[in-house]
Design an enzyme around this catalytic site. Structure first.
Site, PDB file in Angstrom:
ATOM      1  N   HIS A 171      32.565  45.367  37.716  1.00  0.00           N
ATOM      2  CA  HIS A 171      33.950  45.226  38.223  1.00  0.00           C
ATOM      3  C   HIS A 171      33.821  44.188  39.659  1.00  0.00           C
ATOM      4  O   HIS A 171      33.064  43.771  39.396  1.00  0.00           O
ATOM      5  CB  HIS A 171      34.889  46.503  38.987  1.00  0.00           C
ATOM      6  CG  HIS A 171      35.893  46.529  39.578  1.00  0.00           C
ATOM      7  ND1 HIS A 171      37.078  46.307  38.989  1.00  0.00           N
ATOM      8  CD2 HIS A 171      36.115  46.401  40.494  1.00  0.00           C
ATOM      9  CE1 HIS A 171      38.012  46.235  39.887  1.00  0.00           C
ATOM     10  NE2 HIS A 171      37.689  45.846  41.171  1.00  0.00           N
ATOM     11  N   ASP A 189      46.504  55.296  41.796  1.00  0.00           N
ATOM     12  CA  ASP A 189      46.374  54.463  42.224  1.00  0.00           C
ATOM     13  C   ASP A 189      46.999  52.929  42.206  1.00  0.00           C
ATOM     14  O   ASP A 189      48.020  52.673  42.331  1.00  0.00           O
ATOM     15  CB  ASP A 189      45.017  53.408  42.057  1.00  0.00           C
ATOM     16  CG  ASP A 189      44.634  52.525  42.111  1.00  0.00           C
ATOM     17  OD1 ASP A 189      44.621  52.497  43.834  1.00  0.00           O
ATOM     18  OD2 ASP A 189      44.664  51.679  41.818  1.00  0.00           O
ATOM     19  N   ARG A 231      51.381  49.190  48.048  1.00  0.00           N
ATOM     20  CA  ARG A 231      50.588  48.287  48.789  1.00  0.00           C
ATOM     21  C   ARG A 231      51.205  46.635  49.186  1.00  0.00           C
ATOM     22  O   ARG A 231      50.462  46.268  50.194  1.00  0.00           O
ATOM     23  CB  ARG A 231      49.169  48.129  48.557  1.00  0.00           C
ATOM     24  CG  ARG A 231      48.708  49.736  49.614  1.00  0.00           C
ATOM     25  CD  ARG A 231      47.104  50.243  48.813  1.00  0.00           C
ATOM     26  NE  ARG A 231      46.122  49.437  49.310  1.00  0.00           N
ATOM     27  CZ  ARG A 231      44.662  49.034  48.805  1.00  0.00           C
ATOM     28  NH1 ARG A 231      44.993  49.689  47.661  1.00  0.00           N
ATOM     29  NH2 ARG A 231      43.921  48.138  49.247  1.00  0.00           N
ATOM     30  N   SER A 249      40.308  52.145  46.162  1.00  0.00           N
ATOM     31  CA  SER A 249      41.114  52.256  44.607  1.00  0.00           C
ATOM     32  C   SER A 249      39.539  51.478  43.463  1.00  0.00           C
ATOM     33  O   SER A 249      40.168  52.399  42.530  1.00  0.00           O
ATOM     34  CB  SER A 249      42.231  50.712  44.923  1.00  0.00           C
ATOM     35  OG  SER A 249      42.687  50.494  44.336  1.00  0.00           O
ATOM     36  N   LYS A 253      38.724  54.152  40.342  1.00  0.00           N
ATOM     37  CA  LYS A 253      39.147  53.537  38.069  1.00  0.00           C
ATOM     38  C   LYS A 253      37.636  53.899  38.077  1.00  0.00           C
ATOM     39  O   LYS A 253      38.005  54.046  36.842  1.00  0.00           O
ATOM     40  CB  LYS A 253      40.173  52.209  39.012  1.00  0.00           C
ATOM     41  CG  LYS A 253      41.237  53.143  39.263  1.00  0.00           C
ATOM     42  CD  LYS A 253      41.986  50.851  38.852  1.00  0.00           C
ATOM     43  CE  LYS A 253      41.840  50.135  40.527  1.00  0.00           C
ATOM     44  NZ  LYS A 253      42.319  49.181  40.923  1.00  0.00           N
TER      45      LYS A 253
END
Ligand code: URA
Length: 441
Positions: free
Chosen positions: A82, A161, A168, A183, A187
């Site tokens: 990620h 999320d 947000r 967040s 995931k």
């Protein structure tokens, strides 16, 4: 329990208990707590922070708002990666087939671009014919058969999320370490992989502008991952200039293909080798980073990673031939305003300019132009002559071309002396801090 009391408590800087956080998240997802109360709470979190127990509770509440994928029916070591988001970051397109060619199984749910940062799914969708929505049965079958699958995040994965992130984004509450950590990690945990490498971008083109903030985010994420029984390593990497030279969906796919063919820009290749070697170490496939880098460089240079890319893209219905990628009708050079050294290429402005040319998504409902973007002809530290092209703008939007040109002009700083070289990898958390081996970190 009342939302207003929880907001008041956080406003005063007091620690919330897990039940209070679960109450807010569940109430928000079910539509019982309105946007304005959750927005007020998010702002209080941004200003007051959250402790580790609160952040873990938020992560768990997010994870359990949807399904948690079970990858146990797929044999082998399942890994994920990620990035916290950057400009020109096409590492997933290289790393996913590269790791699969090294024998790991990559099952990855990726996101779309928003603002100045790119998203892997938009990049993949520049490939003619490719499918980024697949049923769970198809994902499992492809992971077993090909060893790599990259799809859009399923609707049922961490729906809380999705809702919170949109709120947000609209309330200036994105750049909070505990909110970003929860967040991202919710995931990753819900997506099921046992080992993951996280690339936390630092600098002008990143959510984390300073190394200290990035370090803190990395530590929180490693902790959250370990609490959930996952192996996690984080690299802090520079986003002070775009990664590689291409920014824009099809342009980035083409650059990823070059890298998979053993060519491509040095910084992109080096980052893929670092992230990949870290994962080989985490999963026990290499005893040192050096060994991992060597194995992966061999797979790039031998064509094995490129073969795996073609197999992967073909399995998802796409045409892997880079000649099939869409091209923009206009390709306009932008000249160097002076002779000297490239001292700075501000990623954020380059990302914003690419967005103006059509590569990005200013709003969630906008469809990016796959062919649009920017290809840089120089990198930080290069010597340039006045008038020499610093890069090329690719677009079909003639109306925004002057504004985008002005923006990339502002992104460059040219000076009489060469800048100090900057390290691409600025730090590591979760693997051996020396970066030369693997141990408890
Ligand atoms: N990426 C995410 O997935 N979440 C954030 O909050 C920021 C970046």
């Amino acid at each position: 329990m009342r939302a207003v009391d929880i907001i008041e408590k956080k406003k005063q800087g007091r620690e919330l208990v897990p039940e209070e956080i679960a109450f807010l998240v569940e109430g928000y997802v079910q539509g019982e707590i309105p946007d304005y109360q959750v927005a007020a709470w998010l702002m209080a979190v941004c200003l007051r922070g959250m402790g580790s127990v609160e952040t873990a509770a938020l992560t768990q509440s997010l994870v359990h708002s949807g399904e948690v994928l079970d990858l146990s029916s797929i044999p082998g070591v399942k890994v994920d990666k990620h990035s916290t988001g950057g400009v020109g970051d096409k590492t997933t397109l290289v790393l996913a087939p590269l790791l699969a060619s090294a024998g790991l199984t990559v099952v990855k749910m990726s996101g779309r671009s928003l603002g100045f940062t790119g998203g892997t799914i938009d990049k993949l969708e520049a490939i003619p014919g490719i499918r980024t929505r697949m049923s769970w049965e198809e994902v499992v079958a492809q992971a077993r058969r090909v060893g790599v699958v990259v799809v859009g995040q399923s609707e049922n994965l961490v729906p809380a999320d999705k809702k919170l992130y949109a709120l947000r984004d609209a309330t200036a509450t994105v750049d909070s370490v505990p909110l970003i950590a929860a967040s991202v990690m919710s995931k990753k945990i819900a997506a099921g992989a046992g080992a993951m490498v996280l690339d936390v971008k630092v600098g002008d083109g990143a959510f984390m502008r300073t190394e200290a903030e990035a370090q803190e985010l990395a530590k929180v994420m490693v902790h959250l991952g370990r609490e959930a029984g996952r192996q996690v390593a984080v690299l802090l990497t520079s986003m002070d200039e775009p990664l590689g030279t291409a920014v824009g969906n099809a342009l980035e796919v083409a650059e990823a293909v070059e890298t998979l063919q053993g060519r491509g820009p040095d910084d992109l290749r080096a980052l893929c080798l670092e992230l990949g070697a870290t994962l080989l170490g985490l999963t026990g496939r290499a005893v040192s980073l050096d060994e991992g880098r060597g194995v992966l460089a061999g797979l790039l240079d031998s064509g094995a990673a490129w073969d795996k890319y073609r197999e992967w893209v073909g399995a998802q219905g796409g045409d892997p031939d880079p000649a099939a990628l869409p091209a923009a009708p206009v390709r306009q050079p932008f000249p160097a305003p002076a002779t000297g050294y490239v001292r700075e290429i501000r990623s954020r402005l380059v990302g914003q300019a690419a967005g103006l040319l059509g590569a990005g998504r200013g709003r969630l409902d906008e469809v990016p132009d796959p062919a649009a973007g920017i290809v840089l002809a120089v990198k930080r530290g290069d010597r340039v002559e006045e008038g020499q092209p610093l890069g090329y703008l690719h677009t079909r939007r003639l109306k925004t071309l002057p504004e985008a040109t002005e923006m990339v002009r502002c992104a460059f700083a040219i000076g009489p002396t060469a800048p100090e070289p900057q390290a691409l990898v600025r730090g590591r958390v979760g693997a051996d801090a020396s970066g030369e081996g693997f141990g408890a970190g």
